[in-house]
Design a protein around this motif. Sequence first.
Motif, PDB file in Angstrom:
ATOM      1  N   GLY A   1       0.977  -1.542   0.324  1.00 37.88           N
ATOM      2  CA  GLY A   1      -0.293  -0.122   0.111  1.00 37.88           C
ATOM      3  C   GLY A   1       0.430   1.471  -0.540  1.00 37.88           C
ATOM      4  N   SER A   2       2.135   1.168  -0.037  1.00 35.32           N
ATOM      5  CA  SER A   2       3.325   2.333   0.220  1.00 35.32           C
ATOM      6  C   SER A   2       3.746   3.067  -0.964  1.00 35.32           C
ATOM      7  CB  SER A   2       4.151   1.532   0.196  1.00 35.32           C
ATOM      8  OG  SER A   2       5.650   2.866   1.105  1.00 35.32           O
ATOM      9  N   HIS A   3       3.512   4.339  -0.898  1.00 34.04           N
ATOM     10  CA  HIS A   3       3.462   5.380  -2.382  1.00 34.04           C
ATOM     11  C   HIS A   3       5.025   4.865  -2.987  1.00 34.04           C
ATOM     12  CE1 HIS A   3       4.936   8.471  -0.392  1.00 34.04           C
ATOM     13  NE2 HIS A   3       3.536   8.480   0.169  1.00 34.04           N
ATOM     14  N   LYS A   4       5.075   5.114  -4.166  1.00 36.44           N
ATOM     15  CA  LYS A   4       6.839   5.523  -4.612  1.00 36.44           C
ATOM     16  C   LYS A   4       7.726   6.335  -3.896  1.00 36.44           C
ATOM     17  CE  LYS A   4       9.228   6.230  -8.655  1.00 36.44           C
ATOM     18  NZ  LYS A   4      10.176   4.525  -8.760  1.00 36.44           N
ATOM     19  N   ARG A   5       7.324   7.251  -3.483  1.00 38.23           N
ATOM     20  CA  ARG A   5       8.810   7.702  -3.020  1.00 38.23           C
ATOM     21  C   ARG A   5       8.805   7.188  -0.914  1.00 38.23           C
ATOM     22  NH1 ARG A   5       6.839  11.946   0.903  1.00 38.23           N
ATOM     23  NH2 ARG A   5       5.255  12.111  -0.220  1.00 38.23           N
ATOM     24  N   HIS A   6       7.838   6.688  -0.350  1.00 41.57           N
ATOM     25  CA  HIS A   6       7.595   6.291   0.443  1.00 41.57           C
ATOM     26  C   HIS A   6       8.733   5.301   0.571  1.00 41.57           C
ATOM     27  CE1 HIS A   6       4.990   8.506   3.390  1.00 41.57           C
ATOM     28  NE2 HIS A   6       6.152   8.703   3.206  1.00 41.57           N
ATOM     29  N   PHE A   7       8.013   4.403  -0.799  1.00 43.37           N
ATOM     30  CA  PHE A   7       8.962   3.169  -0.431  1.00 43.37           C
ATOM     31  C   PHE A   7      11.031   3.300  -1.296  1.00 43.37           C
ATOM     32  CE2 PHE A   7      10.989  -0.333  -4.167  1.00 43.37           C
ATOM     33  CZ  PHE A   7      10.349  -1.198  -3.682  1.00 43.37           C
ATOM     34  N   GLU A   8      11.163   4.393  -1.927  1.00 45.49           N
ATOM     35  CA  GLU A   8      11.588   4.526  -2.085  1.00 45.49           C
ATOM     36  C   GLU A   8      13.037   4.881  -0.435  1.00 45.49           C
ATOM     37  OE1 GLU A   8      13.449   4.061  -4.791  1.00 45.49           O
ATOM     38  OE2 GLU A   8      12.206   4.489  -5.724  1.00 45.49           O
ATOM     39  N   LEU A   9      12.813   5.395   0.025  1.00 39.25           N
ATOM     40  CA  LEU A   9      13.070   5.424   1.420  1.00 39.25           C
ATOM     41  C   LEU A   9      13.657   4.290   2.993  1.00 39.25           C
ATOM     42  CD1 LEU A   9      11.870   8.638   2.615  1.00 39.25           C
ATOM     43  CD2 LEU A   9      14.252   8.528   2.073  1.00 39.25           C
ATOM     44  N   LYS A  10      12.284   3.211   2.607  1.00 35.90           N
ATOM     45  CA  LYS A  10      12.205   2.471   2.830  1.00 35.90           C
ATOM     46  C   LYS A  10      13.035   1.598   2.676  1.00 35.90           C
ATOM     47  CE  LYS A  10       7.663   2.759   4.189  1.00 35.90           C
ATOM     48  NZ  LYS A  10       5.791   2.173   3.874  1.00 35.90           N
ATOM     49  N   THR A  11      13.243   1.248   1.081  1.00 36.98           N
ATOM     50  CA  THR A  11      14.573   0.386   1.125  1.00 36.98           C
ATOM     51  C   THR A  11      15.635   0.738   0.450  1.00 36.98           C
ATOM     52  OG1 THR A  11      13.328   0.732  -1.359  1.00 36.98           O
ATOM     53  CG2 THR A  11      11.758  -0.792  -0.583  1.00 36.98           C
ATOM     54  N   GLN A  12      15.931   1.885   0.889  1.00 36.73           N
ATOM     55  CA  GLN A  12      17.311   2.415   0.874  1.00 36.73           C
ATOM     56  C   GLN A  12      18.523   1.495   0.835  1.00 36.73           C
ATOM     57  OE1 GLN A  12      16.965   7.336   1.346  1.00 36.73           O
ATOM     58  NE2 GLN A  12      18.444   6.385   2.032  1.00 36.73           N
ATOM     59  N   GLN A  13      18.761   0.810   2.404  1.00 40.08           N
ATOM     60  CA  GLN A  13      19.547   0.265   2.422  1.00 40.08           C
ATOM     61  C   GLN A  13      19.390  -1.920   1.788  1.00 40.08           C
ATOM     62  OE1 GLN A  13      21.169  -0.209   6.574  1.00 40.08           O
ATOM     63  NE2 GLN A  13      19.277   1.550   6.999  1.00 40.08           N
ATOM     64  N   HIS A  14      18.277  -1.364   1.467  1.00 42.02           N
ATOM     65  CA  HIS A  14      17.906  -2.700   1.072  1.00 42.02           C
ATOM     66  C   HIS A  14      17.361  -2.995  -0.472  1.00 42.02           C
ATOM     67  CE1 HIS A  14      17.160  -3.378   5.610  1.00 42.02           C
ATOM     68  NE2 HIS A  14      16.552  -2.109   5.204  1.00 42.02           N
ATOM     69  N   ARG A  15      18.579  -1.937  -1.614  1.00 41.71           N
ATOM     70  CA  ARG A  15      17.945  -2.346  -2.902  1.00 41.71           C
ATOM     71  C   ARG A  15      18.269  -3.931  -3.691  1.00 41.71           C
ATOM     72  NH1 ARG A  15      15.605   2.181  -2.385  1.00 41.71           N
ATOM     73  NH2 ARG A  15      16.442   4.096  -2.836  1.00 41.71           N
ATOM     74  N   GLU A  16      19.217  -4.170  -3.304  1.00 35.42           N
ATOM     75  CA  GLU A  16      20.032  -5.664  -3.900  1.00 35.42           C
ATOM     76  C   GLU A  16      18.936  -6.713  -3.655  1.00 35.42           C
ATOM     77  OE1 GLU A  16      21.445  -9.834  -3.620  1.00 35.42           O
ATOM     78  OE2 GLU A  16      21.739  -8.366  -1.393  1.00 35.42           O
ATOM     79  N   LEU A  17      18.316  -6.349  -2.239  1.00 35.96           N
ATOM     80  CA  LEU A  17      17.572  -7.719  -2.182  1.00 35.96           C
ATOM     81  C   LEU A  17      16.342  -7.673  -2.464  1.00 35.96           C
ATOM     82  CD1 LEU A  17      17.204 -10.316   0.202  1.00 35.96           C
ATOM     83  CD2 LEU A  17      16.288  -8.745   1.443  1.00 35.96           C
ATOM     84  N   PHE A  18      15.353  -6.116  -2.980  1.00 35.17           N
ATOM     85  CA  PHE A  18      14.204  -5.619  -3.474  1.00 35.17           C
ATOM     86  C   PHE A  18      14.541  -6.078  -5.243  1.00 35.17           C
ATOM     87  CE2 PHE A  18      11.057  -4.657  -0.414  1.00 35.17           C
ATOM     88  CZ  PHE A  18      11.839  -4.737   0.500  1.00 35.17           C
TER      89      PHE A  18
END
Length: 299
Positions: free
Chosen positions: A180-197
């Motif tokens: 349900g998270s929107h794009k801007r928040h998704f980018e912030l939340k996954t900032q440290q987990h890019r490789e996994l995502f």
Amino acid sequence: MNVTKYAFGQHQGLMNRILAHRLYEAVAVPTPIPHYPKSLSFSPLKTLEIPRIKTHSRMANSTAPVSARGLITHVIFDMDGLLLDTEKFYTEVQEIILARYNKTFDWSLKARMMGMKAIEAARVFVKETGISDSLTAEEFLVERESMLQKLFPTSELMPGASRLIRHLHAKGVPICVATGSHKRHFELKTQQHRELFSLMHHVVLGDDPEVKKGKPSPDVFLAAAKRFEGGPIDSDKIIVFEDAPSGVKGAKNAGMFVIMVPDPRLNSSLHGPADQVLNSLLDFSPSEWGLPPFDDATS
Ligand SMILES: O=P(O)(O)OC[C@H](O)CO
Ligand SMILES: [Mg+2]
């Protein structure tokens, strides 16, 4: 390929989609925001320290038959509270805002907001707390934004998330995110987990044009099923992992199997129609669903 199973799967998939559509039209559309009785009100969040419940699994109100468990081919993950430990950030800022009005944030309200799109959750928040005359849903979103922007980049993975994602990806099981998270928040939340995502085949966000309504609408899950290679994938070949009551309902409205990994503070009466309830992603047994077992599995 087992032809009998395949034919059954195709037919069942169609039936499930029809059933899911009818169920959604009949139940979810008129009341998109579930109402939980006042009697389910709990203590304020910070004061609760409840130990993890024992792992258990069950079947309840599933639109797909138990025998179809072994036919799972695709997996959809929720994000907040399931893969990432981000629900605590929403809780924290909402407690801060409510404290100004001498009110506390409790689990009955938390349970209703989890998994929703931001504006939908905000409307529930200001209405149910009785502060809508002082703070509109839009103002609430602006106010919490500055706090969330500082917290989201510190997001950590939930236990077992990395292990499960890497396992399924390594075994070639198609996986994606439906949040349900929107794009801007998704980018912030996954900032440290890019490789996994990046191991996800695709990610469907709450502000995707195809997601007209947030969970418990099936929109985000149906869009996710459509975008897999060879999609749309039959709903009864998909497991959804969810932590929120609205997400469990949304996935069932889409006719999919749902494994719920709820916060232990969520009252078990709100587990809803989940097909299985686990304490942690670490407790998931892929072979139970016809998926490749972990290489270190003992059974
Ligand atoms: O749980 P998700 O990933 O659908 O996210 C929904 C909101 O952003 C947080 O409740
Ligand atoms: Mg969630």
